[in-house]
Design a protein around this motif. Structure first.
Motif, PDB file in Angstrom:
ATOM      1  N   ASP A 114       0.862  -1.187   0.000  1.00  0.00           N
ATOM      2  CA  ASP A 114       0.000   0.000   0.000  1.00  0.00           C
ATOM      3  C   ASP A 114       0.897   1.235   0.000  1.00  0.00           C
ATOM      4  N   ALA A 115       0.691   2.106  -1.001  1.00  0.00           N
ATOM      5  CA  ALA A 115       1.523   3.318  -1.120  1.00  0.00           C
ATOM      6  C   ALA A 115       1.348   4.237   0.077  1.00  0.00           C
ATOM      7  N   GLY A 116       0.301   4.006   0.864  1.00  0.00           N
ATOM      8  CA  GLY A 116       0.024   4.841   2.024  1.00  0.00           C
ATOM      9  C   GLY A 116       0.693   4.355   3.303  1.00  0.00           C
TER      10      GLY A 116
ATOM     11  N   ALA B 108       3.231   7.842  -0.973  1.00  0.00           N
ATOM     12  CA  ALA B 108       2.128   8.814  -0.931  1.00  0.00           C
ATOM     13  C   ALA B 108       2.513  10.068  -0.144  1.00  0.00           C
TER      14      ALA B 108
ATOM     15  N   VAL C 277      -4.502   9.055  -3.938  1.00  0.00           N
ATOM     16  CA  VAL C 277      -3.824   7.885  -3.360  1.00  0.00           C
ATOM     17  C   VAL C 277      -4.748   6.687  -3.527  1.00  0.00           C
TER      18      VAL C 277
ATOM     19  N   PRO D 133      -5.472   3.071  -2.436  1.00  0.00           N
ATOM     20  CA  PRO D 133      -5.025   2.124  -1.407  1.00  0.00           C
ATOM     21  C   PRO D 133      -4.828   0.733  -2.006  1.00  0.00           C
ATOM     22  N   GLY D 134      -3.947  -0.032  -1.416  1.00  0.00           N
ATOM     23  CA  GLY D 134      -3.672  -1.385  -1.890  1.00  0.00           C
ATOM     24  C   GLY D 134      -3.654  -2.374  -0.752  1.00  0.00           C
TER      25      GLY D 134
ATOM     26  N   VAL E 275      -7.926  -4.798   0.902  1.00  0.00           N
ATOM     27  CA  VAL E 275      -7.559  -3.445   1.327  1.00  0.00           C
ATOM     28  C   VAL E 275      -8.228  -3.208   2.686  1.00  0.00           C
TER      29      VAL E 275
ATOM     30  N   CYS F 298      -6.729   1.479   5.629  1.00  0.00           N
ATOM     31  CA  CYS F 298      -5.924   1.940   4.480  1.00  0.00           C
ATOM     32  C   CYS F 298      -6.791   2.757   3.527  1.00  0.00           C
TER      33      CYS F 298
ATOM     34  N   SER G 227      -6.086   6.694   2.725  1.00  0.00           N
ATOM     35  CA  SER G 227      -5.927   7.216   1.360  1.00  0.00           C
ATOM     36  C   SER G 227      -6.845   8.415   1.127  1.00  0.00           C
TER      37      SER G 227
ATOM     38  N   ALA H 233      -1.926  11.103   3.639  1.00  0.00           N
ATOM     39  CA  ALA H 233      -0.919  10.064   3.882  1.00  0.00           C
ATOM     40  C   ALA H 233      -0.527  10.073   5.362  1.00  0.00           C
TER      41      ALA H 233
ATOM     42  N   LEU I  34      -0.167   7.491   7.384  1.00  0.00           N
ATOM     43  CA  LEU I  34       0.469   6.266   7.893  1.00  0.00           C
ATOM     44  C   LEU I  34       1.870   6.067   7.331  1.00  0.00           C
ATOM     45  N   MET I  35       2.603   7.151   7.202  1.00  0.00           N
ATOM     46  CA  MET I  35       3.961   7.054   6.657  1.00  0.00           C
ATOM     47  C   MET I  35       4.955   6.614   7.732  1.00  0.00           C
TER      48      MET I  35
END
Lengths: 249, 249
Positions: free
Chosen positions: A58-60, A65, A109, A111-112, B113, B117, B121, B125, B127-128
């Motif tokens: 997940d890019a987040g 992101a 964004v 989500p994945g 997902v 998440c 999204s 962002a 949750l970096m």
């Protein structure tokens, strides 16, 4: 990705989607060059192109992101300043002339499936109760902060997910982390070890906290660890955390 | 789901996928009847049917994956006992005759997902960096355990995800949780509030810890809260947690 003009990403991840992006413009670079990649993505988008930035999982979550947003906001602030100061309509980032930020510039964004969810699904059902995710990489975070989190998460009986447990150059953190967790969690606590989950080279082990040192050589940057809470058990080679405490089914 | 004979799930979730399961046998029940649903799914699978159990978000996070495994292992153990004891090949669960557990009976958890998440999204962002997920439902977990986790996660400067913040009957937990978190996190810490994320009725708010009580009436069981860490900021109505501490871009 189908609707995009350009695909930007870490080379390994772009290779994973190569069948989906045939004929597209691609900008890929190596590890640790994520600021360059994201700046390039923003430049291309400012030129009017539709750009997809590819992350794994997940890019987040520990992904690209946030960096895209940070760079965009920096850029916007700089340009607002320039407009007010000098009336300029163009500025340079990384040596390339780019157009001014406009309101039609949209970041979305998507989500994945996070890597730790893929790992959990392969292990059984270890995330049925509260969990904490901690990255052991001290590249951008002081090791003392990470150690403190490990200690508190262990004390709180959270299921603990460890990201970036070990690299070739960074090896002592995993051992210290496991010591820290073991100080408030039993030696027989199950630990799931998932290497290259859902990818080529997938390899899964289930051990206990006590047995874990035997597997240190196996663990690398493509590995995620999931450490059970005080109720997690292993049955039929699956790792399960019950949904609650003292629940009778 | 396309390859399955039967779809089992909570009615609301089965309705969400109704376009994908036309013509399939469906077994759906109301909230809190998840043990019945999962037992039914196992019975049907034991009869040789391919069964899909539907959860929202990721079935591996506070979902049905763990309950299916728990019931399967109970069942297996019971049947092993029966085989040894009486040589029986059938037993009754929930009043239905079912076939004996066989090795061809496979459980596959398909990761998805997670709701948090999707929520992240939509917020930006957040949750970096390291995060902890805590459910405020004290149905199966003592409230003291949950409070302890809230305290430790706040002390550890984790981004905190709150699941099941409030229901019609269960209202005091959210207020206590926010008090607990506020004791070690600044009043201006951003909080993302996502109701019905990516579904009909989606509604998103970004507030601060201090402002949150204004939104208590808005928050329900379909809402997820994401509380920033000490570095999380809001810009252009997006909530961003930087990737590290003291990082210069």
């Amino acid at each position: 990705m189908e609707g995009c003009d350009v695909i930007v990403g870490y080379k390994t991840y772009v290779d994973l989607v190569k069948n989906l992006i045939r004929g597209k413009e691609v900008f890929s670079t190596g590890m640790t060059q994520e600021v360059d990649r994201c700046q390039k993505a923003i430049e291309l988008a400012a030129q009017g192109k539709k750009v997809a930035v590819v992350s794994s999982g997940d890019a987040g979550i520990y992904g690209m992101a946030g960096l895209i947003y940070e760079l965009m906001f920096n850029r916007h602030t700089n340009e607002e300043g320039e407009k007010r100061g000098k009336g300029e309509t163009e500025k340079k980032i990384s040596g390339s002339p780019v157009h001014r930020f406009s309101d039609s510039f949209i970041i979305e964004v998507i989500p994945g499936v996070p890597a730790f969810c893929a790992a959990a699904s392969l292990l059984g059902a270890p995330l049925m109760h509260d969990f904490a995710s901690i990255s052991l990489s001290d590249l951008l975070t002081p090791w003392e902060t990470i150690k403190r989190r490990l200690k508190l998460a262990a004390e709180g009986d959270f299921v603990i997910i460890l990201y970036n447990p070990k690299s070739k150059a960074r090896t002592f953190q995993l051992e210290e982390a496991i010591d820290m967790i073991s100080s408030s969690r039993g030696a027989h606590t199950p630990v799931g070890i998932v290497k290259n989950g859902t990818r080529e080279g997938e390899d899964i082990k289930i051990a206990t906290l006590k047995e874990l040192p035997v597997h240190y050589d196996f663990i690398d940057m493509s590995t995620i660890l999931i450490i059970g809470n005080s109720t997690t058990f292993v049955s039929n080679n699956k790792m399960i955390t019950p949904r609650g405490y003292n629940v009778r089914i």
